[in-house]
Every structure is written in structure tokens, then in C-alpha cells.
Write a protein that holds these residues in place. Structure first.
Motif, mmCIF file in Angstrom:
data_model
loop_
_atom_site.group_PDB
_atom_site.id
_atom_site.type_symbol
_atom_site.label_atom_id
_atom_site.label_comp_id
_atom_site.label_asym_id
_atom_site.label_seq_id
_atom_site.Cartn_x
_atom_site.Cartn_y
_atom_site.Cartn_z
ATOM 1 N N ASP A 204 0.791 -1.228 0.000
ATOM 2 C CA ASP A 204 0.000 0.000 0.000
ATOM 3 C C ASP A 204 0.824 1.280 0.000
ATOM 4 O O ASP A 204 0.353 2.312 -0.444
ATOM 5 N N LYS A 205 2.037 1.215 0.545
ATOM 6 C CA LYS A 205 2.845 2.420 0.698
ATOM 7 C C LYS A 205 4.250 2.187 0.159
ATOM 8 O O LYS A 205 4.719 1.061 0.086
ATOM 9 N N TYR A 206 4.883 3.286 -0.171
ATOM 10 C CA TYR A 206 6.298 3.224 -0.526
ATOM 11 C C TYR A 206 7.087 2.951 0.743
ATOM 12 O O TYR A 206 6.636 3.293 1.847
ATOM 13 N N THR B 88 9.459 3.373 3.861
ATOM 14 C CA THR B 88 9.643 4.565 4.694
ATOM 15 C C THR B 88 10.813 5.411 4.210
ATOM 16 O O THR B 88 10.712 6.643 4.165
ATOM 17 N N ARG C 258 9.722 7.491 1.322
ATOM 18 C CA ARG C 258 8.776 8.537 1.713
ATOM 19 C C ARG C 258 9.502 9.700 2.391
ATOM 20 O O ARG C 258 9.248 10.864 2.079
ATOM 21 N N PRO D 78 4.666 0.016 -4.554
ATOM 22 C CA PRO D 78 3.253 -0.179 -4.888
ATOM 23 C C PRO D 78 3.081 -0.308 -6.396
ATOM 24 O O PRO D 78 3.813 0.314 -7.170
ATOM 25 N N ARG E 228 -6.787 12.617 -4.679
ATOM 26 C CA ARG E 228 -7.171 12.522 -3.267
ATOM 27 C C ARG E 228 -8.554 13.111 -3.007
ATOM 28 O O ARG E 228 -9.349 12.546 -2.264
ATOM 29 N N ASP F 96 -6.211 7.265 -4.844
ATOM 30 C CA ASP F 96 -5.538 8.175 -3.926
ATOM 31 C C ASP F 96 -4.063 7.816 -3.822
ATOM 32 O O ASP F 96 -3.646 7.044 -2.968
ATOM 33 N N SER G 174 -1.835 8.848 -0.435
ATOM 34 C CA SER G 174 -1.787 7.991 0.761
ATOM 35 C C SER G 174 -0.599 7.036 0.702
ATOM 36 O O SER G 174 -0.144 6.568 1.739
ATOM 37 N N ARG G 175 -0.069 6.758 -0.469
ATOM 38 C CA ARG G 175 1.098 5.871 -0.587
ATOM 39 C C ARG G 175 2.386 6.535 -0.174
ATOM 40 O O ARG G 175 3.382 5.888 0.086
ATOM 41 N N MET G 176 2.366 7.892 -0.155
ATOM 42 C CA MET G 176 3.601 8.630 0.094
ATOM 43 C C MET G 176 3.578 9.351 1.444
ATOM 44 O O MET G 176 4.529 10.024 1.788
ATOM 45 N N ILE G 177 2.493 9.195 2.214
ATOM 46 C CA ILE G 177 2.464 9.822 3.545
ATOM 47 C C ILE G 177 2.441 8.754 4.629
ATOM 48 O O ILE G 177 2.238 7.610 4.382
#
Length: 189
Positions: free
Chosen positions: A14-16, A18, A21, A83, A174, A183, A186-189
Motif C-alpha cells: 500500500d505504501k512506498y 519509509t 517517503r 506499490p 485525493r 488516492d 496515501s502511498r507517500m504519507i
């Protein structure tokens, strides 16, 4: 490999990572700072001591820092699970990919043009990286300087335009799109 292991290996994240990011947001802050300092220093009178004594060296140092961050980011991207493509219409996915590739290319090229500009300018003290002298690989040549200066300026503004498009796209996905899977922020926060 078992079927369960294969499924887990191909399961979307779901996310890159850490590290990416953190570097993304740090790089973004640095770029906006570099643009602000660039505008400020080029608008100041050449007689102001701060222009060449403080602002130019800081701009050069932070420009090289951005270049190093981008190189680290590219290395991390090459070694990390990322992702998959966002759930976007095909034309938006293609535009997103083109903008991302162009941004990364310019994040490499703009600092290199700044380095080349400083290296070739006959009256330049060269480039420093937070006080450490960076070797000049190009000969002093005012004609080459003017070419690199123009490229640095035009490509920096091009980068700024692409960053604005990137931010606008992330905000659109978003807040406007009806699909939560679109969105990308949300993957980068």
C-alpha cells in the motif's frame, strides 16, 4: 515456491518504503527552498556581499545534496518492492509515468547544469559542498557558461512546472476522484 508464498510475493503493497517517503518529502522541501533562494539571489544586486558570499554557495551545496538524494532514491527504488500502478484511467496512468520519469531526469540534469555553469564561469570560485571544494571537471569558458546557465534556468522552470502538475494530480486523485484506490498521496504519507 508454494502457492501461498507466490501469492504473498505478488501481493500489492500500500505504501512506498519509509526511506523513500522520507527522502521524497525532504527532497520536495529542498527543491522549494532552492527555487526560493535561486529567485532571491538572482534578483539581488551584485554588490551585495550576501549574494556571492552566502546565497550562491548555499544554493550550490543544497543543489548537490538534492542530486545525491535522488541517486540514493533511485538505488532504493531499484532494490525495493514498490506499490503497483494506481487505479487510474489509462491516460492518467501514462501521464503520471511520463511526469515521474521527467521529474527524476530533471532532478539529475538541473544540478548537473548548475555544476557545469559554475565550473565554466571564468570568475567563479567553483563549487563547494557545504564548504568542501568539489573538483571542477570543465574548463573555464564563458560561451559554455551561457549555454549551461540558460539550460539550468529553463530546466529548473520546467521542473517547477512538472512539480506543480505532480502536486495537482495527487490532490485531484485525493479530493476529486470518486475511487479511493486512485488516492496516490496515501502511498507517500
Amino acid at each position: 515456491m508454494t502457492e501461498t508464498a507466490q501469492h504473498a510475493a505478488h501481493e500489492a503493497i500500500d505504501k512506498y518504503p519509509t526511506s523513500l517517503r522520507v527522502l521524497h518529502w525532504l527532497r520536495a522541501l529542498l527543491i522549494f527552498g532552492l527555487i526560493a533562494v535561486g529567485w532571491t539571489m538572482t534578483s539581488l544586486d551584485d554588490e551585495m556581499a550576501e549574494k556571492f558570499g552566502e546565497l550562491y554557495p548555499l544554493h550550490k551545496s543544497f543543489g548537490l545534496l538534492v542530486l545525491l538524494i535522488v541517486l540514493v532514491q533511485l538505488g532504493i527504488r531499484a532494490l525495493s518492492r514498490l506499490p503497483g500502478p494506481a487505479d487510474l484511467p489509462a491516460h492518467e496512468r501514462v501521464l503520471s509515468q511520463v511526469v515521474h520519469v521527467a521529474i527524476y531526469a530533471l532532478l539529475l540534469i538541473v544540478p548537473l547544469m548548475g555544476y557545469a555553469m559554475s565550473s565554466t564561469f571564468a570568475h567563479s570560485d567553483g563549487v563547494t559542498f557545504f564548504g568542501l571544494h568539489v573538483p571542477e571537471l570543465l574548463p573555464k569558458n564563458d560561451t559554455a557558461f551561457r549555454v549551461f546557465q540558460l539550460l539550468h534556468k529553463v530546466l529548473a522552470y520546467t521542473l517547477l512546472g512538472l512539480v506543480v502538475l505532480h502536486v495537482a494530480g495527487a490532490l485531484k486523485h485525493r479530493f476529486v476522484d470518486k475511487n479511493p484506490k486512485a488516492d496516490v498521496l496515501s502511498r507517500m504519507i
